[in-house]
Structures are given as structure tokens and as C-alpha cells.
Design a protein around this motif. Structure first.
Motif, PDB file in Angstrom:
ATOM      1  N   ALA A 254       3.227 -10.160  -6.963  1.00  0.00           N
ATOM      2  CA  ALA A 254       2.375  -9.450  -6.003  1.00  0.00           C
ATOM      3  C   ALA A 254       1.276  -8.708  -6.749  1.00  0.00           C
ATOM      4  CB  ALA A 254       3.195  -8.466  -5.179  1.00  0.00           C
ATOM      5  N   TYR A 255       0.207  -8.485  -6.015  1.00  0.00           N
ATOM      6  CA  TYR A 255      -0.860  -7.597  -6.465  1.00  0.00           C
ATOM      7  C   TYR A 255      -0.736  -6.311  -5.658  1.00  0.00           C
ATOM      8  CZ  TYR A 255      -3.089 -11.466  -8.880  1.00  0.00           C
ATOM      9  OH  TYR A 255      -3.356 -12.501  -9.733  1.00  0.00           O
ATOM     10  N   PHE A 256      -0.863  -5.190  -6.335  1.00  0.00           N
ATOM     11  CA  PHE A 256      -0.835  -3.888  -5.681  1.00  0.00           C
ATOM     12  C   PHE A 256      -2.198  -3.234  -5.857  1.00  0.00           C
ATOM     13  CE2 PHE A 256       3.538  -4.657  -7.059  1.00  0.00           C
ATOM     14  CZ  PHE A 256       4.241  -4.450  -5.886  1.00  0.00           C
ATOM     15  N   GLN A 257      -2.806  -2.830  -4.764  1.00  0.00           N
ATOM     16  CA  GLN A 257      -4.044  -2.065  -4.808  1.00  0.00           C
ATOM     17  C   GLN A 257      -3.659  -0.603  -4.651  1.00  0.00           C
ATOM     18  OE1 GLN A 257      -5.941  -4.124  -1.457  1.00  0.00           O
ATOM     19  NE2 GLN A 257      -7.653  -4.518  -2.850  1.00  0.00           N
ATOM     20  N   LEU A 258      -4.073   0.225  -5.603  1.00  0.00           N
ATOM     21  CA  LEU A 258      -3.726   1.635  -5.573  1.00  0.00           C
ATOM     22  C   LEU A 258      -4.977   2.480  -5.344  1.00  0.00           C
ATOM     23  CD1 LEU A 258      -1.311   1.731  -8.643  1.00  0.00           C
ATOM     24  CD2 LEU A 258      -0.742   1.354  -6.263  1.00  0.00           C
ATOM     25  N   TYR A 259      -4.845   3.470  -4.475  1.00  0.00           N
ATOM     26  CA  TYR A 259      -5.926   4.387  -4.154  1.00  0.00           C
ATOM     27  C   TYR A 259      -5.436   5.797  -4.490  1.00  0.00           C
ATOM     28  CZ  TYR A 259      -7.412   0.444  -1.221  1.00  0.00           C
ATOM     29  OH  TYR A 259      -7.781  -0.791  -0.756  1.00  0.00           O
ATOM     30  N   PHE A 260      -6.251   6.572  -5.177  1.00  0.00           N
ATOM     31  CA  PHE A 260      -5.869   7.926  -5.579  1.00  0.00           C
ATOM     32  C   PHE A 260      -6.838   8.954  -5.004  1.00  0.00           C
ATOM     33  CE2 PHE A 260      -4.333   5.095  -8.948  1.00  0.00           C
ATOM     34  CZ  PHE A 260      -2.986   5.414  -8.955  1.00  0.00           C
TER      35      PHE A 260
ATOM     36  N   ASP B 261     -13.724   1.233  -3.778  1.00  0.00           N
ATOM     37  CA  ASP B 261     -12.685   1.979  -3.059  1.00  0.00           C
ATOM     38  C   ASP B 261     -11.331   1.935  -3.763  1.00  0.00           C
ATOM     39  OD1 ASP B 261     -14.519   2.580  -1.116  1.00  0.00           O
ATOM     40  OD2 ASP B 261     -13.873   1.014   0.263  1.00  0.00           O
ATOM     41  N   VAL B 262     -10.995   0.779  -4.325  1.00  0.00           N
ATOM     42  CA  VAL B 262      -9.707   0.605  -4.998  1.00  0.00           C
ATOM     43  C   VAL B 262      -9.814   1.174  -6.404  1.00  0.00           C
ATOM     44  CG1 VAL B 262      -7.988  -1.053  -5.793  1.00  0.00           C
ATOM     45  CG2 VAL B 262      -9.238  -1.482  -3.669  1.00  0.00           C
ATOM     46  N   ASP B 263      -8.881   2.046  -6.774  1.00  0.00           N
ATOM     47  CA  ASP B 263      -8.918   2.670  -8.097  1.00  0.00           C
ATOM     48  C   ASP B 263      -8.218   1.835  -9.163  1.00  0.00           C
ATOM     49  OD1 ASP B 263     -10.250   5.222  -7.469  1.00  0.00           O
ATOM     50  OD2 ASP B 263      -8.507   5.492  -6.170  1.00  0.00           O
ATOM     51  N   MET B 264      -7.165   1.121  -8.757  1.00  0.00           N
ATOM     52  CA  MET B 264      -6.372   0.371  -9.729  1.00  0.00           C
ATOM     53  C   MET B 264      -5.761  -0.844  -9.039  1.00  0.00           C
ATOM     54  SD  MET B 264      -3.317   1.962 -12.089  1.00  0.00           S
ATOM     55  CE  MET B 264      -4.370   2.801 -13.254  1.00  0.00           C
ATOM     56  N   ILE B 265      -5.732  -1.962  -9.767  1.00  0.00           N
ATOM     57  CA  ILE B 265      -5.069  -3.173  -9.274  1.00  0.00           C
ATOM     58  C   ILE B 265      -4.007  -3.562 -10.290  1.00  0.00           C
ATOM     59  CG2 ILE B 265      -5.324  -5.606  -8.677  1.00  0.00           C
ATOM     60  CD1 ILE B 265      -8.184  -4.961  -7.782  1.00  0.00           C
ATOM     61  N   ILE B 266      -2.813  -3.792  -9.801  1.00  0.00           N
ATOM     62  CA  ILE B 266      -1.669  -4.150 -10.648  1.00  0.00           C
ATOM     63  C   ILE B 266      -1.167  -5.521 -10.222  1.00  0.00           C
ATOM     64  CG2 ILE B 266       0.762  -3.603 -11.115  1.00  0.00           C
ATOM     65  CD1 ILE B 266      -0.013  -0.642 -10.821  1.00  0.00           C
TER      66      ILE B 266
ATOM     67  N   HIS C 148      -0.113  -7.243  -1.860  1.00  0.00           N
ATOM     68  CA  HIS C 148      -0.458  -8.628  -1.534  1.00  0.00           C
ATOM     69  C   HIS C 148       0.534  -9.531  -2.271  1.00  0.00           C
ATOM     70  CE1 HIS C 148      -4.359  -7.372   0.110  1.00  0.00           C
ATOM     71  NE2 HIS C 148      -4.409  -6.550  -0.919  1.00  0.00           N
ATOM     72  N   THR C 149       1.469 -10.116  -1.551  1.00  0.00           N
ATOM     73  CA  THR C 149       2.454 -11.002  -2.162  1.00  0.00           C
ATOM     74  C   THR C 149       1.807 -12.348  -2.470  1.00  0.00           C
ATOM     75  OG1 THR C 149       4.170  -9.923  -0.869  1.00  0.00           O
ATOM     76  CG2 THR C 149       4.739 -12.024  -1.882  1.00  0.00           C
TER      77      THR C 149
END
Length: 139
Positions: free
Chosen positions: A63-69, A96-101, A130-131
Motif C-alpha cells: 500500500a501507499y500511505f499519504q500523510l498530512y501533518f 497538500d501531501v506532506d509524505m508518501i510511504i 491506497h492498497t
């Protein structure tokens, strides 16, 4: 970096195990010139290393993780998440998205456990998951 260096890097990206003689034939230089250019690119930090790309295991989920801080804290977050072995890559981004994992886990339960740990990060205001269904291109 000139066109020869770019062509050498393209060859190494395609297959890092090919011989310098093979690369030399492809780019139109001598084997020793290719060896020297590769050595210089390694010294300059243009080439960071070589790795084996493994076939993804069918049983794993990704999965991809979009992180917002609420405020910039990527350095702080990186220290916290670095030990999480499920995380394969992490990028701070603009917009808008701070980090993508990108993460891989043994199953959906483990992936959800990772998401639960990520939800506890400091200053996190939102997380979107997002799987991955299928990989289409790998380079």
C-alpha cells in the motif's frame, strides 16, 4: 555529466550485473574508460550502490500511505518510522501531501497494524491508504 555518463547509468539501471566490456560496446567507449567513469560516479555519489530486485512475493500485500501533518515534521517522523521494516520507501513531497510511504506486509492484518502505528504519529492530521492491486511497471 555528459551523454556517455548518462548512457552508462541507463545501462546500469537496466542491468547492474552486465560487464564493463558489454557497457563499453553499447555506449561506444573502451572498457577502461567505462570503468573509470563508473568509479568517478561512485566517488561523486551519483551511484549510491547496486542491489538485486526481487520478484514480489504473491502472498504479500502493499500500500501507499499519504500523510498530512499540521506542521512540517518530516525529520521527526522519519526517525520514528525508520525501524518499521514494512516501510520500503518514504518520500517527503510538496503540495497538500506532506509524505508518501510505500509499504509491504505479510497480510492485510499486518498492513492494518502498520496503518494503526502511523495514525499515532505526532502532528498527523490525515492519512489516506491506497492498497496496491497489481504492479504494472518496475524499473
Amino acid at each position: 555529466m555528459d551523454k556517455f555518463d548518462q548512457n552508462i547509468l541507463a545501462c546500469l539501471t537496466e542491468n547492474a550485473r552486465q560487464s564493463n566490456a558489454e557497457i563499453a560496446r553499447k555506449v561506444g567507449l573502451s572498457r577502461s574508460a567505462v570503468s573509470e567513469r563508473i568509479r568517478k560516479m561512485e566517488e561523486k555519489g551519483l551511484i549510491l550502490g547496486y542491489r538485486a530486485d526481487l520478484t514480489p512475493q504473491e502472498s504479500k500485500v502493499a500500500a501507499y500511505f499519504q500523510l498530512y501533518f499540521s506542521q512540517s515534521c518530516c525529520d521527526e517522523v522519519e526517525v520514528i518510522i525508520r525501524p518499521y521494516t514494512e516501510i520500503k520507501s518514504c518520500h517527503s513531497t510538496s503540495g497538500d501531501v506532506d509524505m508518501i510511504i510505500f509499504a509491504e506486509a505479510e497480510g492485510i492484518t499486518e498492513l492494518n497494524e502498520l496503518r494503526n502505528r502511523l495514525e499515532k504519529l505526532p502532528k498527523l492530521t490525515r492519512i489516506v491508504t491506497h492498497t496496491v492491486l497489481e504492479e504494472r511497471i518496475r524499473r
